[in-house]
Design an enzyme around this catalytic site. Structure first.
Site, PDB file in Angstrom:
ATOM      1  N   VAL A 103      33.576  10.266  11.800  1.00 37.81           N
ATOM      2  CA  VAL A 103      33.068   9.899  13.125  1.00 37.81           C
ATOM      3  C   VAL A 103      32.622   8.447  13.075  1.00 37.81           C
ATOM      4  O   VAL A 103      31.880   8.044  12.179  1.00 37.81           O
ATOM      5  CB  VAL A 103      31.876  10.807  13.530  1.00 37.81           C
ATOM      6  CG1 VAL A 103      31.269  10.336  14.853  1.00 37.81           C
ATOM      7  CG2 VAL A 103      32.325  12.259  13.656  1.00 37.81           C
TER       8      VAL A 103
ATOM      9  N   ASP B 294      27.529  10.394  -0.041  1.00 33.06           N
ATOM     10  CA  ASP B 294      26.447  11.178   0.570  1.00 33.06           C
ATOM     11  C   ASP B 294      26.326  12.440  -0.286  1.00 33.06           C
ATOM     12  O   ASP B 294      26.873  12.490  -1.401  1.00 33.06           O
ATOM     13  CB  ASP B 294      26.758  11.489   2.041  1.00 33.06           C
ATOM     14  CG  ASP B 294      25.534  12.055   2.782  1.00 33.06           C
ATOM     15  OD1 ASP B 294      24.568  11.308   2.976  1.00 33.06           O
ATOM     16  OD2 ASP B 294      25.536  13.257   3.129  1.00 33.06           O
TER      17      ASP B 294
ATOM     18  N   GLY C  23      28.719   5.190  11.148  1.00 32.92           N
ATOM     19  CA  GLY C  23      29.823   6.126  10.946  1.00 32.92           C
ATOM     20  C   GLY C  23      29.411   7.175   9.939  1.00 32.92           C
ATOM     21  O   GLY C  23      28.386   7.032   9.267  1.00 32.92           O
ATOM     22  N   LYS C  24      30.160   8.225   9.833  1.00 34.20           N
ATOM     23  CA  LYS C  24      29.890   9.238   8.802  1.00 34.20           C
ATOM     24  C   LYS C  24      31.130  10.090   8.650  1.00 34.20           C
ATOM     25  O   LYS C  24      31.901  10.255   9.605  1.00 34.20           O
ATOM     26  CB  LYS C  24      28.704  10.120   9.207  1.00 34.20           C
ATOM     27  CG  LYS C  24      28.048  10.831   8.053  1.00 34.20           C
ATOM     28  CD  LYS C  24      27.057   9.927   7.321  1.00 34.20           C
ATOM     29  CE  LYS C  24      26.397  10.613   6.150  1.00 34.20           C
ATOM     30  NZ  LYS C  24      25.264   9.827   5.635  1.00 34.20           N
ATOM     31  N   GLY C  25      31.320  10.629   7.454  1.00 33.49           N
ATOM     32  CA  GLY C  25      32.461  11.510   7.229  1.00 33.49           C
ATOM     33  C   GLY C  25      32.020  12.739   6.479  1.00 33.49           C
ATOM     34  O   GLY C  25      30.884  12.812   5.992  1.00 33.49           O
TER      35      GLY C  25
END
Ligand code: NAD
Length: 445
Positions: free
Chosen positions: A89, A175, A134-136
């Protein structure tokens, strides 16, 4: 196969319910998920209501810009292949490239990744670094995959998402469940695609691949700086304080170690396996060494095993939730007795709990400030990669301290001026900074 969605989350309702075991609460006969993105939105709306801003701009900046889902076939060691689902995202690129980690966990879902991506936007703005959010995530249990399977999963994810990534577009980092070795595979796969070595396509890399000194400890160190500043502001002496830490991974163990070094007595600690207590204080370095060997805090000498819920409600001065989202809820907030909560984790406190804590006079240092040390040193890593010159650990730590102390003071000033909590103040500061940039750039509508 790449499926792109922009702004709509309805399609995923059914899948979400299945993939949400961690964030699910029982209500009467129905099971409703606590939406992590919904929690973020409540915090955003509260802060936005205190700012006199154009509602159209707020509508624009609060939703994720782009959400991508990929279905990934991965060859397993036994020769069969298995399907995995991955997300990326990009919440905002207004202030710079999207920036944020990739989570490897069985409970990853789009709602959670959208919330985490949004928090990255606000976090980067709070510490005033030129990044968006952002992040995945990949739905998987990294502990149940072999090294080869994990490598092939990572490479397929990067390959299928490679159009999105790039050192000026979207820069991932580790993460929960991913770490420097995953970042090394990321960097290599992306570099192979580009036909050149692109170290600044990702941060949190091993040192020899262009990682930064101090990155591993950065988030925990940032938590320590925030606690130190809050204690100063409140007239508390850290060498007379006690603390409780939920989660003893990267963030929790380093924050505990650095606070212990400042004289704080850490009396309660939990991890996914259970919780431990020693009223005289736990020897943190010895516990870190023990966990490296045994993968659990349980069995450490000189402690009493306790119910993990007691770690949050213990009578201590400082509480550090450093595990997962939705840990402090309306249910347990009333029993919390500390003076300061420093959110090492992202989203550990629900908005309902926040209200209760506020009424009790507990100071909550919000995630978008307290754990921003990680993205700050990720920024330093990206800068060092771009200039091709590396700083010493002392230099990195000095710059991190400067950033964290300045950001804490900025947030405290907004809180004092507006008579709001540190969380609302941090959001107010972040939203104003994003809006200022959007107004200057204009909206390409
Ligand atoms: P990690 O995987 O290194 O550690 C997580 C820890 O939480 C482990 O000790 C695990 O046993 C424990 N845990 C898991 N479920 C638990 C439960 N139900 N109760 C108690 N403990 C539990 O992850 P991390 O990198 O330390 O990240 C922790 C949190 O900090 C996450 O919310 C992450 O998004 C956030 N965060 C991490 C960074 C970073 O740089 N690593 C930066 C910003 C925010």
């Amino acid at each position: 196969m790449v499926r792109k969605t922009t702004g709509t989350r309805k399609t995923f309702k059914k899948a979400k319910a299945k993939r949400h075991p961690r964030s699910v609460v029982q209500r009467k006969n129905t099971t409703l998920p606590i939406s992590v993105f919904g929690n973020m939105m409540k915090q955003f709306n509260l802060a936005a209501s205190k700012l006199n801003l154009d509602s159209k701009i707020l509508d624009f900046i609060k939703v994720p810009r782009r959400s991508t889902i990929v279905n990934l076939p991965v060859m397993m060691d036994d020769g069969s292949f298995k399907m995995f689902t991955g997300f990326r995202v990009q919440h905002s690129i207004a202030r710079g490239p999207a920036k944020g980690g990739i989570r490897y966990h069985p409970d990853v879902n789009l709602d959670e990744v959208q919330a985490l991506a949004s928090w990255m936007t606000w976090k980067s703005a709070v510490v005033n670094i030129p990044f968006g959010g952002g992040k995945g995530g990949i739905i998987c249990d990294p502990n149940k995959l072999t090294k080869g399977e994990l490598e092939r999963l990572t490479r397929r994810y990067v390959s299928d998402m490679s159009d999105l990534f790039g050192s000026e577009k979207d820069i991932p980092a580790p993460d929960v469940g991913s770490g420097p070795n995953v970042m090394a595979w990321f960097m290599d796969t992306y570099s192979m695609k580009m036909n050149q070595s692109v170290p600044h396509s990702v941060t949190g890399k091993p040192l020899v691949l262009g990682g930064s000194q101090g990155r591993v400890e950065a988030t925990g160190r940032g938590v320590m700086f925030c606690v130190r500043e809050a204690a100063k502001h409140m007239g508390m002496h850290l060498d007379r304080c006690t603390a409780s830490v939920q989660g003893f991974g990267n963030v929790g163990s380093i924050a505990a170690k650095l606070l212990h070094d400042l004289g704080v007595k850490i009396t309660h600690i939990s991890d996914v396996n259970g919780a431990i207590h020693n009223p005289k204080g736990i020897d943190i370095q010895k516990l870190i060494d023990f966990v490296i060997k045994n993968k659990t805090i349980l069995g450490f000498s000189g402690i009493e095993e306790i119910n993990p819920s007691k770690v949050l409600t213990a009578k201590v001065d400082i509480l550090i939730p450093a595990a997962l989202e939705n840990q402090i809820t309306a249910k347990n907030a009333k029993s919390i007795k500390c003076k300061i909560i420093a959110e090492g984790a992202n989203g550990p406190t629900t908005p309902e709990a926040d209200e209760i804590l506020d009424k009790k006079g507990i100071v909550v240092i919000p995630d978008i400030l307290a754990n921003a040390g990680g993205v700050t040193v990720s920024y330093f890593e990206w800068v060092q990669n771009r200039i091709g010159y590396f700083w010493t650990e002392e230099e990195v730590n000095r710059r991190l301290e400067e950033k964290m102390v300045a950001s804490y003071k900025d947030v405290q000033t907004v809180a004092d001026e507006n008579k709001v909590s540190l969380r609302i103040a941090a959001y107010m500061l972040a939203i104003s900074r994003v809006v200022e940039v959007v107004q200057l750039r204009g909206i390409y509508a």
